[in-house]
Scaffold this motif. Structure first.
Motif, PDB file in Angstrom:
ATOM      1  N   PHE A  35       0.834  -1.208   0.000  1.00  0.00           N
ATOM      2  CA  PHE A  35       0.000   0.000   0.000  1.00  0.00           C
ATOM      3  C   PHE A  35       0.869   1.259   0.000  1.00  0.00           C
ATOM      4  O   PHE A  35       0.709   2.149  -0.808  1.00  0.00           O
ATOM      5  CB  PHE A  35      -0.926  -0.016   1.214  1.00  0.00           C
ATOM      6  N   ASP A  36       1.799   1.314   0.948  1.00  0.00           N
ATOM      7  CA  ASP A  36       2.743   2.432   1.041  1.00  0.00           C
ATOM      8  C   ASP A  36       3.932   1.963   1.864  1.00  0.00           C
ATOM      9  O   ASP A  36       4.062   0.779   2.175  1.00  0.00           O
ATOM     10  CB  ASP A  36       2.093   3.689   1.638  1.00  0.00           C
ATOM     11  N   ARG A  37       4.799   2.881   2.215  1.00  0.00           N
ATOM     12  CA  ARG A  37       6.025   2.503   2.936  1.00  0.00           C
ATOM     13  C   ARG A  37       5.744   1.951   4.337  1.00  0.00           C
ATOM     14  O   ARG A  37       6.585   1.262   4.916  1.00  0.00           O
ATOM     15  CB  ARG A  37       6.973   3.705   3.035  1.00  0.00           C
ATOM     16  N   SER A  38       4.602   2.286   4.916  1.00  0.00           N
ATOM     17  CA  SER A  38       4.279   1.800   6.257  1.00  0.00           C
ATOM     18  C   SER A  38       3.512   0.482   6.246  1.00  0.00           C
ATOM     19  O   SER A  38       3.229  -0.079   7.301  1.00  0.00           O
ATOM     20  CB  SER A  38       3.469   2.860   7.022  1.00  0.00           C
ATOM     21  N   ASP A  39       3.187  -0.031   5.077  1.00  0.00           N
ATOM     22  CA  ASP A  39       2.431  -1.274   4.954  1.00  0.00           C
ATOM     23  C   ASP A  39       3.361  -2.464   5.205  1.00  0.00           C
ATOM     24  O   ASP A  39       4.257  -2.748   4.417  1.00  0.00           O
ATOM     25  CB  ASP A  39       1.800  -1.366   3.563  1.00  0.00           C
ATOM     26  N   GLU A  40       3.130  -3.179   6.303  1.00  0.00           N
ATOM     27  CA  GLU A  40       3.987  -4.302   6.671  1.00  0.00           C
ATOM     28  C   GLU A  40       3.269  -5.648   6.589  1.00  0.00           C
ATOM     29  O   GLU A  40       3.806  -6.672   7.017  1.00  0.00           O
ATOM     30  CB  GLU A  40       4.523  -4.100   8.087  1.00  0.00           C
ATOM     31  N   LEU A  41       2.045  -5.671   6.074  1.00  0.00           N
ATOM     32  CA  LEU A  41       1.277  -6.913   6.060  1.00  0.00           C
ATOM     33  C   LEU A  41       1.972  -8.016   5.274  1.00  0.00           C
ATOM     34  O   LEU A  41       2.033  -9.173   5.706  1.00  0.00           O
ATOM     35  CB  LEU A  41      -0.117  -6.667   5.481  1.00  0.00           C
ATOM     36  N   GLN A  42       2.500  -7.664   4.102  1.00  0.00           N
ATOM     37  CA  GLN A  42       3.159  -8.670   3.278  1.00  0.00           C
ATOM     38  C   GLN A  42       4.406  -9.226   3.968  1.00  0.00           C
ATOM     39  O   GLN A  42       4.665 -10.440   3.944  1.00  0.00           O
ATOM     40  CB  GLN A  42       3.511  -8.078   1.907  1.00  0.00           C
ATOM     41  N   ASP A  43       5.189  -8.346   4.571  1.00  0.00           N
ATOM     42  CA  ASP A  43       6.390  -8.797   5.282  1.00  0.00           C
ATOM     43  C   ASP A  43       6.020  -9.661   6.487  1.00  0.00           C
ATOM     44  O   ASP A  43       6.682 -10.665   6.768  1.00  0.00           O
ATOM     45  CB  ASP A  43       7.216  -7.593   5.733  1.00  0.00           C
ATOM     46  N   THR A  44       4.975  -9.253   7.205  1.00  0.00           N
ATOM     47  CA  THR A  44       4.535 -10.030   8.368  1.00  0.00           C
ATOM     48  C   THR A  44       4.108 -11.437   7.946  1.00  0.00           C
ATOM     49  O   THR A  44       4.455 -12.430   8.600  1.00  0.00           O
ATOM     50  CB  THR A  44       3.360  -9.320   9.068  1.00  0.00           C
TER      51      THR A  44
END
Length: 298
Positions: free
Chosen positions: A197-206
């Motif tokens: 989504f943007d630089r703060s989106d961590e869902l994929q990494d999580t």
């Protein structure tokens, strides 16, 4: 020691923050810039804290944000009281309610909640889109009255209630799977292009760290709208974590392929709002909680 906060000084501080400069606040309040400056300095002396960072535009310090939040709550209570007393008549302005909400909720269920809010009292909604991990900061700064947030700990001066869990599933287009994910998922996925989504989106990494210790790969397409994110995954630009609400019909008709259906990622959501006896906030909170209970996982 005098501890009262003069209301004209509090309102002046809010005007400075909202207008961005002392001069603009003076024009809004119909006083001189010198009067605005004196009121702010007097309020800082009264609280013993620096309340503003004198930049252009000005911004509140952490202590200033507390006073700004108080000023907005005070204004909200005053408008509610005037409405209940019938002051202003039929021409009275509708109540404006500011809410911070994450993009996925906004794209999937939150607007349905707004349609359930009764038409009396008259409300105008002012939505601010922000990641669910950061919406609480807008409450803390007094910029919104309520928020859909992933923060379970209530912001000072706010109440909190659980809404449910938004479930995300890892998905990609059939063509993307064929091109990039032919091997074992744990090995192939970290090297494949990913949509965020943007630089703060961590869902994929999580999600990936639950499969293995590494995060997502270097090829990252940032698509900063929920609808655009979904379209990018569907078009085969990369894989991504898609809200189950949006993914289900596309998984059924084959437009998307689940990558690890046994490993969904759940994000708990909460409703936080100012602790005010406000009819506007109460009716909105009820509509949000009712809609969330129907859509989100318990």
């Amino acid at each position: 020691m005098m501890t009262e906060l003069p209301l004209d000084h509090v309102r002046t501080l809010l005007a400075v923050v909202d207008e961005g400069t002392f001069e603009a606040a003076a024009a809004e309040l119909h006083v001189t810039p010198s009067a605005v400056s004196q009121r702010v300095k007097a309020l800082e002396q009264r609280t013993g804290r620096v309340l503003l960072v004198r930049t252009k535009p000005v911004r509140p310090t952490e202590s200033g944000a507390v006073v700004v939040r108080f000023a907005r709550q005070l204004a909200r209570l005053e408008r509610d009281a005037r409405a209940e007393l019938g002051m202003g008549g039929a021409e009275a302005e509708p109540t404006r309610v500011s809410v911070a909400v994450n993009a996925d909720s906004l794209a999937t269920w939150f607007l349905d909640a707004l349609t359930r809010v009764p038409s009396d009292p008259r409300l105008c909604f002012e939505l601010r889109r922000e990641d669910e991990a950061h919406t609480a900061a807008l409450l803390r700064e007094g910029l919104v009255m309520a928020a859909v947030t992933s923060a379970a700990e209530p912001v000072t001066g706010c109440s909190v209630r659980p809404l449910g869990r938004m479930r995300y599933v890892a998905a990609a287009s059939p063509g993307f799977v064929e091109r990039h994910l032919a091997g074992p998922l744990r090995q192939a996925l970290p090297e494949a292009p990913v949509v965020t989504f943007d630089r703060s989106d961590e869902l994929q990494d999580t999600f990936l760290r639950r499969l293995r210790r590494d995060g997502a790969g270097a090829v990252r397409h940032r698509i900063p709208t929920s609808e655009g994110f979904l379209a990018a995954v569907e078009a085969g630009l990369g894989w991504g974590m898609v809200p189950e609400i949006q993914a289900d019909p596309r998984l059924r008709d084959g437009r998307l392929v689940p990558l690890a259906p046994e490993r969904p990622l759940d994000v708990p959501l909460y409703w936080q709002q100012w602790k005010l006896d406000s009819p506007a906030l109460a009716t909105l909170a009820d509509a949000v909680a009712t809609t969330a209970a129907e859509v989100l996982d318990a």
